[in-house]
Design an enzyme around this catalytic site. Structure first.
Site, PDB file in Angstrom:
ATOM      1  N   HIS A   1       1.120  -1.090   0.150  1.00 62.50           N
ATOM      2  CA  HIS A   1      -0.335  -0.361   0.178  1.00 62.50           C
ATOM      3  C   HIS A   1       0.718   1.579  -0.106  1.00 62.50           C
ATOM      4  O   HIS A   1       0.591   2.153   0.577  1.00 62.50           O
ATOM      5  CB  HIS A   1      -0.904  -0.439   1.588  1.00 62.50           C
ATOM      6  CG  HIS A   1      -1.902  -1.073   1.611  1.00 62.50           C
ATOM      7  ND1 HIS A   1      -3.330  -1.282   1.000  1.00 62.50           N
ATOM      8  CD2 HIS A   1      -1.128  -2.308   2.153  1.00 62.50           C
ATOM      9  CE1 HIS A   1      -3.166  -2.949   1.295  1.00 62.50           C
ATOM     10  NE2 HIS A   1      -2.104  -3.281   2.137  1.00 62.50           N
TER      11      HIS A   1
ATOM     12  N   SER B   1      13.108  21.992 -16.055  1.00 60.51           N
ATOM     13  CA  SER B   1      12.025  21.781 -16.199  1.00 60.51           C
ATOM     14  C   SER B   1      12.795  23.559 -16.975  1.00 60.51           C
ATOM     15  O   SER B   1      13.279  24.317 -17.045  1.00 60.51           O
ATOM     16  CB  SER B   1      11.858  22.496 -15.285  1.00 60.51           C
ATOM     17  OG  SER B   1      10.422  23.493 -15.339  1.00 60.51           O
TER      18      SER B   1
ATOM     19  N   LYS C   1      14.559  21.419 -11.479  1.00 62.16           N
ATOM     20  CA  LYS C   1      14.323  20.696 -12.157  1.00 62.16           C
ATOM     21  C   LYS C   1      15.002  19.979 -11.884  1.00 62.16           C
ATOM     22  O   LYS C   1      16.266  20.234 -13.718  1.00 62.16           O
ATOM     23  CB  LYS C   1      12.954  20.652 -12.572  1.00 62.16           C
ATOM     24  CG  LYS C   1      12.020  21.487 -11.583  1.00 62.16           C
ATOM     25  CD  LYS C   1      11.476  20.904 -10.593  1.00 62.16           C
ATOM     26  CE  LYS C   1      10.839  19.807 -10.957  1.00 62.16           C
ATOM     27  NZ  LYS C   1       9.776  19.797 -11.409  1.00 62.16           N
TER      28      LYS C   1
ATOM     29  N   GLU D   1       8.504   8.899 -16.715  1.00 63.27           N
ATOM     30  CA  GLU D   1       7.484   8.997 -17.508  1.00 63.27           C
ATOM     31  C   GLU D   1       6.537   8.567 -18.576  1.00 63.27           C
ATOM     32  O   GLU D   1       5.981   7.539 -18.798  1.00 63.27           O
ATOM     33  CB  GLU D   1       7.066  10.409 -16.712  1.00 63.27           C
ATOM     34  CG  GLU D   1       7.570  10.905 -15.556  1.00 63.27           C
ATOM     35  CD  GLU D   1       7.063  12.503 -15.694  1.00 63.27           C
ATOM     36  OE1 GLU D   1       6.572  12.980 -14.785  1.00 63.27           O
ATOM     37  OE2 GLU D   1       8.229  13.140 -16.077  1.00 63.27           O
TER      38      GLU D   1
END
Ligand code: ARG
Length: 483
Positions: free
Chosen positions: A171, A292, A298, A305
């Site tokens: 979880h 970024s 960043k 992704e």
């Protein structure tokens, strides 16, 4: 090139503009050519198409359906077309319906009327099914090798971290202690099953449709066993209607790709999590990170992704392919042309994702100290405390409740289980003994887990060598299949 109505559709001096132009009086509408053409995507079947045609032409000669001179012309012409295609020098004609018609058209331009004998006893229906199976066989081997490459990357990192403690999660909540190696080996197992699925699908793909004709074979005395041998197929299709319309092999391959991509998306997601400031277990190599346009600080995991996101495409490919096949009456239907783009996309996406993830895994910078800190959370050993009681005779449910209450009290008092003294434990149950306070050593906790399939370092070392052997078997199998 001459198109439009011909008085004499018989032996063309130059290439016919359509392989079926004899039947229709006027030239096809341009919109129809555009709508129906598959050349834009089936061009990539060219190597398989030429290979199949060479085998077919040789067989036609063997059984006496074409003469020696025709065979010579056809073979040298096919090789020349093949070279043009390989070098990207092949000029596409907008009237070419697909790669099969394009090759035949070009062959005709190069060698003249002898080209008209190549399609003897063959249809594009058995031809395309054969090409696709040849293509799928090759890509299955590539995918096996791609899986092996990622497995090797994971195994390499696992070997470095056989006993690096890591919290295991359920979880997404800290649960019990494992090791980084054990965690990475979980992905090696998933990939091993993918490799097995690929090998299993390969056997059903390895069946030759050529000779099934359009749907009912041919009246000509072709020799299917000869083309089968030349193309190295393990078996001949047993039913011509099935052979030209079956795309199960493509469904199986895309389905295996979809599941593989699901596995890869899980790995990608974990690396995304691990590289967050919140986890801090790993840092991406600069070569595989992105920045970024707005936030100077960043370091983004776009590669991972996209790997995670592309599972959507491949799942879509599987649904698209199944939907194309659903409800099709026997035998060939043009719907089947729609099999290619999802198949190619699923395979390309999976191969690309395997390759880039292997690079990321090889170069990922693990923060072993952060992992150890997180794994040293004494709460991860609450189950060990309960099992300490079970080993001393207490029923597990009772032990679970007792330790649960201890956890609750610790949390309220902002203490950890490791802060409790033997005396405090013994106040809760006289079954506790001195060993309870020694339970909280993480390395010892890992060593307590030497059961088959468990995360103990010795078990993991054995799992590593088993998996390494499995991967080298895959490489041998791939070499044999490609050979
Ligand atoms: N381009 C077609 C396909 O991919 C080849 C077979 C065409 N056959 C036909 N009867 N139109 O399915």
């Amino acid at each position: 090139m001459a198109r439009g109505k011909r008085k004499d559709p018989a032996p063309a001096r130059h290439a016919p503009s359509k392989v079926w132009e004899g039947r229709l009086g006027t030239r096809t509408a341009r919109g129809v050519e555009e709508y129906t053409s598959s050349l834009g995507f089936d061009l990539r079947l060219h190597a398989e198409d030429i290979e199949g045609s060479i085998a077919h032409a040789r067989m036609l000669r063997e059984v006496g359906l074409i003469g020696a001179g025709d065979l010579r012309a056809i073979l040298s012409g096919l090789r020349a077309v093949g070279r043009e295609l390989e070098r990207g020098e092949f000029t596409v004609d907008p009237a070419d319906e697909d790669i099969h018609a394009a090759v035949e058209r070009r062959l005709h331009e190069l060698i003249g009327p002898a080209a008209g004998r190549l399609h003897t006893g063959r249809s594009r229906n058995d031809q395309v099914a054969t090409d696709l199976r040849l293509w799928c066989r090759r890509r299955t081997v590539d995918l096996m090798l791609g899986c092996a490459g990622l497995q090797e990357a994971l195994l390499g990192r696992a070997a470095e971290h056989r006993a690096t403690p890591l919290p295991g999660y359920t979880h997404t909540q800290r649960a019990q202690i494992v090791s980084l190696a054990h965690h990475l080996l979980a992905y090696v197992e998933m990939l091993q099953r993918d490799v097995e699925r690929l090998g299993d699908g390969y056997r059903r793909c390895d069946v030759m449709p050529l000779g099934s004709g359009a749907l009912a074979g041919t009246t000509l005395p072709i020799d299917r066993a000869s083309t089968q041998r030349a193309l190295g197929f393990a078996a001949l299709s047993a039913n011509s209607l099935d052979a030209v319309s079956d795309r199960d092999f493509a469904v199986e391959l895309v389905s295996t790709c979809a599941l593989l991509m699901v596995h890869l998306s899980r790995l990608a997601e974990e690396i995304v999590l691990w590289t967050t400031a919140e986890f801090g277990f790993a840092e991406l190599p600069d070569t595989h990170a992105t920045g970024s346009s707005l936030m100077p600080q960043k370091k983004n995991p776009d590669v991972l992704e996209l790997a995670r996101g592309r599972v959507g495409r491949v799942t879509g490919d599987l649904v698209a392919l199944l939907t194309v096949l659903k409800g099709l009456p026997l035998a060939y239907n043009r719907d089947l042309q729609e099999d290619k783009e999802p198949l190619f996309d699923a395979v390309d996406t999976s191969l690309g994702t395997l390759g880039i993830l292997a690079d990321v895994v090889r170069r990922l910078v693990f923060d072993v100290a952060a992992m150890r800190r997180a794994a040293s959370d004494p709460m991860l050993l609450a189950t060990d405390v309960a099992e300490h009681l079970v080993a001393r005779g207490m029923p597990f449910r009772e032990a679970h409740a007792l330790v649960g209450a201890a956890v609750r009290r610790c949390v309220a008092a902002r203490r950890t289980l490791a802060d409790m003294s033997v005396e405090e434990w013994r106040e809760l149950s006289d079954r506790f003994d001195d060993e309870v306070v020694a339970l909280f050593d993480v390395d010892a906790a890992l060593r307590r887990r030497e059961l088959p399939g468990g995360p103990g370092p010795r078990t993991v070392a054995r799992a590593l060598s088993r998996a390494t052997a499995a991967v080298s078997r895959t490489r041998k199998l791939a070499a044999a299949l490609a050979g």
